[in-house]
Design an enzyme around this catalytic site. Structure first.
Site, PDB file in Angstrom:
ATOM      1  N   ALA A  17       3.335   1.228   3.740  1.00 57.66           N
ATOM      2  CA  ALA A  17       4.039   2.207   2.951  1.00 57.66           C
ATOM      3  C   ALA A  17       5.399   2.496   2.842  1.00 57.66           C
ATOM      4  CB  ALA A  17       3.323   3.595   3.452  1.00 57.66           C
ATOM      5  N   ASN A  18       6.141   1.604   3.818  1.00 55.61           N
ATOM      6  CA  ASN A  18       7.623   1.685   4.047  1.00 55.61           C
ATOM      7  C   ASN A  18       8.301   0.821   2.806  1.00 55.61           C
ATOM      8  OD1 ASN A  18       6.814  -0.734   5.629  1.00 55.61           O
ATOM      9  ND2 ASN A  18       8.669  -1.302   5.006  1.00 55.61           N
ATOM     10  N   GLY A  20       8.131  -1.770  -1.271  1.00 56.63           N
ATOM     11  CA  GLY A  20       7.320  -2.064  -2.341  1.00 56.63           C
ATOM     12  C   GLY A  20       6.196  -1.600  -2.838  1.00 56.63           C
ATOM     13  N   TYR A 172      -2.106 -18.609   2.181  1.00 52.63           N
ATOM     14  CA  TYR A 172      -2.015 -17.318   1.682  1.00 52.63           C
ATOM     15  C   TYR A 172      -3.195 -17.030   0.803  1.00 52.63           C
ATOM     16  CZ  TYR A 172      -0.086 -13.412  -1.117  1.00 52.63           C
ATOM     17  OH  TYR A 172       0.202 -12.296  -1.528  1.00 52.63           O
TER      18      TYR A 172
END
Length: 307
Positions: A17-18, A20, A172
């Site tokens: 949540a820090n 993007g 990925y």
């Protein structure tokens, strides 16, 4: 930007949540009235994100807690802290992830970095928080995947890319297909047991976040960016978060639903198509069992190779 319905009275965890889409989602949920737990690796960046939320809504209910999805001991500690402090959890947003490092790195538990961070960490967190989620009247788990999941394959013989030639984009894609399987299987389990839990997944299309930089720049002077040399359209984090917000809070979201931008890369969020591999319930069931065994027996010991 997606308009989030009223979230008053709901407690929500947003991982990553820090920055993007995670920061944008946490802000939108807090502005809509939710009590938001910002689950982050970096406390300073978490504090900055919290300040940003309070600048938008001064009376927002939000707090920062440390969580490193690349370390199962950290995942367990985070979950135990929530169990100690909360009587229920209404929504879990599995947003955090890493992408396309220049070579194979490992997590604290010895797993390939993308597989461990993008799938095993969220899988463990979701399972550890299930008791809190099932204590809520209408719980949700929304898991962020990627359009790359369309190209993913689950190789049970080498999930951690220890024997194959390492291809970061393929790793990925495998991790993000795993995320779709997580959401789909959890939806089936919830239906089987009659739980009120709603499990969904989403992808952000092509969104301008540090995900395209932090992974590819590990060990490189210049990062590799995914915007086709600036030719491809890219959304802002606020617009790119629309799909995960619909999955996490939208009234139109359905069990097992998968959501993404209207035009694939950009656009307002809508129901996205699940590929044949994404709908493979047998693979999802097997993957769940394997991940359950891995995350319950992994020793919380750091090994060499962690970036």
């Amino acid at each position: 930007m997606y308009l989030v319905p009223d979230q008053t009275g709901r407690t929500v965890v947003v991982t990553g949540a820090n920055s993007g889409t995670g920061r944008a989602a946490a802000t939108a949920l807090a502005v809509a009235g939710a009590r938001v737990v910002l689950a982050v690796r970096d406390p300073e960046k978490g504090a900055d994100a919290l300040a940003g939320i309070l600048a938008v809504r001064t009376d927002a209910q939000a707090e920062v807690r440390l969580l490193d999805l690349a370390d199962l001991a950290s995942v367990r500690a985070f979950a135990e802290g929530l169990k100690r402090d909360l009587d229920r959890l209404d929504t879990l947003v599995n947003n955090a992830g890493v992408s396309v490092p220049p070579r194979r790195f490992e997590t604290a538990d010895g797993h390939e970095l993308q597989w461990g961070t993008n799938f095993l960490g969220p899988f463990a967190l979701t399972n550890l928080l299930l008791p809190l989620l099932l204590s809520a009247p209408a719980p949700r788990v929304a898991t962020m995947a990627s359009a790359a999941a369309n190209f993913g394959r689950i190789d049970f013989s080498d999930l951690d890319w220890e024997r194959r030639t390492y291809r970061a984009m393929d790793a990925y894609s495998q991790s993000k297909l795993g995320d779709v399987h997580l959401a789909q299987h959890l939806a089936r389990v919830a239906g089987k047991h009659g739980w009120s839990l709603l499990s969904t997944a989403a992808h952000p299309g092509l969104t301008r976040t540090n995900l395209q930089v932090t992974g590819p720049s590990m060990g490189r002077e210049q990062p590799v960016r995914w915007n086709g040399g600036g030719l491809l359209p890219m959304m802002t984090p606020e617009d790119g978060a629309g799909s995960i917000l619909l999955a996490a809070a939208g009234r139109e979201a359905e069990a097992g639903g998968y959501y993404g931008p209207r035009y694939g890369l950009t656009g307002r969020p809508r129901r996205a198509r699940l590929s044949r591999r994404m709908r493979d319930a047998r693979t999802a069931t097997r993957l769940w069992a394997v991940a359950e065994e891995i995350t319950s027996t992994a020793a919380p010991v750091r090994r060499p190779g962690r970036p």
